[in-house]
Each structure stands twice: as C-alpha cells, then as structure tokens.
Design an enzyme around this catalytic site. Sequence first.
Site, PDB file in Angstrom:
ATOM      1  N   ASN A  96     -13.746  44.373  86.866  1.00 15.39           N
ATOM      2  CA  ASN A  96     -14.036  43.172  86.089  1.00 15.39           C
ATOM      3  C   ASN A  96     -13.279  43.212  84.766  1.00 15.39           C
ATOM      4  O   ASN A  96     -13.495  44.098  83.947  1.00 15.39           O
ATOM      5  CB  ASN A  96     -15.542  43.071  85.804  1.00 15.39           C
ATOM      6  CG  ASN A  96     -15.861  41.914  84.868  1.00 15.39           C
ATOM      7  OD1 ASN A  96     -15.454  40.783  85.106  1.00 15.39           O
ATOM      8  ND2 ASN A  96     -16.575  42.195  83.790  1.00 15.39           N
ATOM      9  N   GLU A  97     -12.351  42.268  84.596  1.00 14.58           N
ATOM     10  CA  GLU A  97     -11.606  42.061  83.350  1.00 14.58           C
ATOM     11  C   GLU A  97     -10.910  43.329  82.841  1.00 14.58           C
ATOM     12  O   GLU A  97     -11.177  43.798  81.725  1.00 14.58           O
ATOM     13  CB  GLU A  97     -12.523  41.481  82.268  1.00 14.58           C
ATOM     14  CG  GLU A  97     -13.107  40.129  82.644  1.00 14.58           C
ATOM     15  CD  GLU A  97     -13.956  39.510  81.538  1.00 14.58           C
ATOM     16  OE1 GLU A  97     -14.364  40.248  80.611  1.00 14.58           O
ATOM     17  OE2 GLU A  97     -14.192  38.285  81.603  1.00 14.58           O
TER      18      GLU A  97
ATOM     19  N   GLU B 110     -14.247  33.023  86.936  1.00 10.15           N
ATOM     20  CA  GLU B 110     -15.273  32.793  85.910  1.00 10.15           C
ATOM     21  C   GLU B 110     -14.874  31.571  85.096  1.00 10.15           C
ATOM     22  O   GLU B 110     -13.806  31.562  84.475  1.00 10.15           O
ATOM     23  CB  GLU B 110     -15.424  33.992  84.960  1.00 10.15           C
ATOM     24  CG  GLU B 110     -16.012  35.238  85.588  1.00 10.15           C
ATOM     25  CD  GLU B 110     -16.284  36.335  84.556  1.00 10.15           C
ATOM     26  OE1 GLU B 110     -16.414  35.997  83.356  1.00 10.15           O
ATOM     27  OE2 GLU B 110     -16.358  37.516  84.949  1.00 10.15           O
TER      28      GLU B 110
ATOM     29  N   TYR C  97     -12.732  30.503  79.389  1.00 10.66           N
ATOM     30  CA  TYR C  97     -13.808  30.389  78.395  1.00 10.66           C
ATOM     31  C   TYR C  97     -13.272  29.690  77.141  1.00 10.66           C
ATOM     32  O   TYR C  97     -13.143  30.311  76.081  1.00 10.66           O
ATOM     33  CB  TYR C  97     -14.343  31.776  78.032  1.00 10.66           C
ATOM     34  CG  TYR C  97     -15.148  32.425  79.123  1.00 10.66           C
ATOM     35  CD1 TYR C  97     -16.496  32.110  79.292  1.00 10.66           C
ATOM     36  CD2 TYR C  97     -14.570  33.343  79.991  1.00 10.66           C
ATOM     37  CE1 TYR C  97     -17.247  32.710  80.290  1.00 10.66           C
ATOM     38  CE2 TYR C  97     -15.316  33.942  80.996  1.00 10.66           C
ATOM     39  CZ  TYR C  97     -16.649  33.620  81.144  1.00 10.66           C
ATOM     40  OH  TYR C  97     -17.387  34.210  82.139  1.00 10.66           O
TER      41      TYR C  97
ATOM     42  N   TRP D 106     -19.633  30.611  85.687  1.00 10.70           N
ATOM     43  CA  TRP D 106     -20.362  31.752  85.111  1.00 10.70           C
ATOM     44  C   TRP D 106     -21.477  31.198  84.235  1.00 10.70           C
ATOM     45  O   TRP D 106     -21.202  30.461  83.316  1.00 10.70           O
ATOM     46  CB  TRP D 106     -19.444  32.621  84.261  1.00 10.70           C
ATOM     47  CG  TRP D 106     -20.203  33.787  83.695  1.00 10.70           C
ATOM     48  CD1 TRP D 106     -21.007  33.780  82.588  1.00 10.70           C
ATOM     49  CD2 TRP D 106     -20.260  35.121  84.212  1.00 10.70           C
ATOM     50  NE1 TRP D 106     -21.560  35.022  82.380  1.00 10.70           N
ATOM     51  CE2 TRP D 106     -21.113  35.866  83.365  1.00 10.70           C
ATOM     52  CE3 TRP D 106     -19.671  35.759  85.309  1.00 10.70           C
ATOM     53  CZ2 TRP D 106     -21.383  37.214  83.574  1.00 10.70           C
ATOM     54  CZ3 TRP D 106     -19.942  37.099  85.510  1.00 10.70           C
ATOM     55  CH2 TRP D 106     -20.787  37.820  84.655  1.00 10.70           C
TER      56      TRP D 106
ATOM     57  N   TRP E 267     -21.775  42.102  91.085  1.00 15.56           N
ATOM     58  CA  TRP E 267     -21.395  43.499  90.882  1.00 15.56           C
ATOM     59  C   TRP E 267     -21.856  44.369  92.058  1.00 15.56           C
ATOM     60  O   TRP E 267     -23.000  44.292  92.484  1.00 15.56           O
ATOM     61  CB  TRP E 267     -22.012  44.045  89.614  1.00 15.56           C
ATOM     62  CG  TRP E 267     -21.596  43.499  88.287  1.00 15.56           C
ATOM     63  CD1 TRP E 267     -22.191  43.816  87.096  1.00 15.56           C
ATOM     64  CD2 TRP E 267     -20.531  42.600  87.949  1.00 15.56           C
ATOM     65  NE1 TRP E 267     -21.561  43.169  86.055  1.00 15.56           N
ATOM     66  CE2 TRP E 267     -20.533  42.410  86.559  1.00 15.56           C
ATOM     67  CE3 TRP E 267     -19.565  41.918  88.711  1.00 15.56           C
ATOM     68  CZ2 TRP E 267     -19.618  41.582  85.898  1.00 15.56           C
ATOM     69  CZ3 TRP E 267     -18.658  41.080  88.057  1.00 15.56           C
ATOM     70  CH2 TRP E 267     -18.684  40.924  86.674  1.00 15.56           C
TER      71      TRP E 267
END
EC number: 3.2.1.78
Length: 440
Positions: free
Chosen positions: A223-224, A344, A304, A388, A107
């Site tokens: 981010n996302e 990720e 994920y 991640w 970040w």
Amino acid sequence: MRQERRLYSLLGLLLLLAVVYLTWFPTTHDGGGGGGGGWVKLPVPWLQPRMPFAARRGTHFVDADTGSPLYVNGWNSYWLLPARSPALAAEMLRRGRRMGLSVCRTWAFSDGGPGALQISPGRFSEAVFQVLDYVIYEARRNHIRLILCLVNNLDNLGGKAQYVQWAQAAGANMTNSTDSFYSHPTIKRYYKDYVKAILTRRNSYSRIRYSDEPAIFAWELMNEPRCVSNSSGPYLQAWIAEMAAYVKSLDTNHLVTVGTEGFYGPGIAERLGVNPGEWAASLCSDFIQNSAVEHIDFASVHAYPDSWLPRASLEEKVRYLSNWVDSHLNDSEQILKKPVLFTEVGYLQHSDANSNSTVDRDIILRIVYDKIYDSARKLQAGSGALIWQLMVEGTHMYGDNFSVVARDRPSTYSLITNQSCRLQRLYGEGDPGWQCSIPP
C-alpha cells in the site's frame, strides 16, 4: 408406499447431514475487535457460486472464461481483517453487493502487535488467518472480488517498519531507515516467506487454496510504496520487479499490481507538473517506471485532491483532478498499454458546520466515474475506481476522515449505485444476481 419410503430416506439423509455439520463445524465465536457474534463454519466448496478469474487482455480486464470486458466499480474497506469480526465483514460485503459493486480492496496483512496475523516472521495466528479465510469465502458468496494488499508502507498494522524492527532484533546489520525494507536480504526473505504463506494457504471454509480462488481479483505488493530518501528509488524499483516475479512464480492465476499512488518521477520530466506538488517527486514513486515492470499486470493510482491541495478552492481541485485522471488514463493507454485502476478516491469529511463535504465529495467522485465510464465505452485502459472508504455501523474505530457509511449519505449512495448500473449496461458482466433498479 414406495414413494413415502423414498421421501423418509431423503429426509433421514438430510437430517444426518445436518447433524454432521453441527457436530464437526460448530459455531465459532467472534475474535473481538468490533462486535459481531458468531458464525457457522461450512467448508463446502460446492456451495460456492461459480466465479471466473479476472484476467487482462491488452489495456482492459476480461472474464478469463468468456473474454468479455470487465470494468470495475468498487470500494475500500481496509478493516475487514483487522476488525476480526466476521459479522461486520459479511454485512459490508452484502451492502457492497446491494450497490452493484464488484471489487473490494482490503488488507491481507497485520504484522506484529496485539491480534496480529503475522506475530513474528513466519509465525502466524491461526485464529486471525481464519478471519481472512472467512472474508474471502464470504466475498465469493456475494460475487465480490478482492484486491488483497500484502504489506503497508505506513506503520499502521505493522508495515515495513515492523519488518525492519524484526530484522534488527535478529541481529541484521542495517540502518534505522525503513528504506532497508527494499534492499536488505533478511527483510526481503521475510516478505517472500509471508507472501508464500498467504498464496499457498488453504481456506478453512472452502478448502480452496488462495492461489486457486477466483474471488481474489489481484495481489497488491504494498500500500502506497514510498521511500524516506530519494536515493532509494532504484532499490524500490528493483524490489517491485523481484517481488512481482516471485508472486507470479507461485500463482499464475491472479493479477498483480504495485499499489502506487500514481506520482510521477523524473523519468519523464514533463509529467512532473501533473503531481500535486514538488514534494510528490521526492518519494521515489515513479508511476510509469514502477508500472512498466514485466510482471505487473495493471497500474494503480490514488486521488485525494482535498488533502493534497488543502488551500485550493473546489474549482481548482476539480481542475487538478480532471488533469490528474486524464494524464494517467492516457499514459496507461499509450505508454504502459495496461489497465489502470484508481484504487483509492477519497475526499475529506470536514466537521465544521459550514462544510459541504458530501456535495463536494460527490462532485469529485462524479469526475472520476464519468471518465472511467467514457473509457469503458471505448474499451480503453481506464478500468475502474474504488472509493476510500466504506464502513458499516460498529466500525467507527477503523474509520478516518474519508470514511462513509453509504446509506447515511443518499446522494453518494445513489452516485455509487448509478455507476454500477452504467457499467453493467455496457457489457452485462458482474454479479448475475444483481440487477440495476435505476431507470436508464
């Protein structure tokens, strides 16, 4: 006698330089947030290793100087800035280098709240900015490139919700929905001002502007990115186009990506079945449409399978993940004609005694690694994967249920390092000081 005088003169010059450094660049103590001690500030760009920029050629990355292909084995450590500990950041970067990792995603934001980088719109903490300076400086010393994310969709470390609160406090007329982030002129101006402050920042260690720093691999817009309401999708798409163009207007050296999770939208109906569930299509994210924007250089995808499919068996998760990766590789190669990074890749670490989390994570990671390696052999769009997330001792407060101290998990450590070896053997790019110790 003349040689002795020359030697004494040289020693005197070296002593003088040492005194100057100790006088003008004293030890600066840690800003808190996780231990660390101090570090010596040496703003001497000629001590930095030479590093070319990363660039794009068609569907893969290249060394901007030589044109040689670049395929990425990397990791996430989002906490390098918020931890405000140069010692911990340096240790993480050194460990990444030992595994042959080439890119770290982290970040480059901390908005509002205690210890923030951006205290309020356009107002910054110089002390925290110097931590980011150090992270970039130390990354280059370790031959690591950084993907720097510029804002969070989530509330963690401020995110778009903080921008909405700032605008409301300034009297802007808007709803409470965080979707206002993508469309309200005041908030868009706040974001652009932040981007400009970051990109034009001159590093206090190297004296190099961020926009001229080759240790930065790419800028990530968010981010996302997601929306609360599906009707906000067009605003998100317009925001991506506007902000990508703005970044490029300030910085033509670096790559730009969106930061999406890779969910498919209604643009190509037959792709909706690739998503992990119907819920994924209601978040405004549209992998192909978002990534096709002119000034977006490469696509990003997250993976994920454990948290997206919590009730599925490992076999079902493996089957799903294989199809998820293949679909994005094919679409990046054939439709987008751009590289794609799996920025990720995570697997939950279950705490129950019967859990086999490490073995399961290695299975998931190996699937992605093998597909990236196969893509690299063919010079195709699948350009890398980033686990991640990796941690070091003393950073537990920044961990989550996916976090790994790699050297505490020998099988995972070996798997990550072996992927670095395989990619290095293909094209020989990366850290010239790192050599694979694993036999082929």
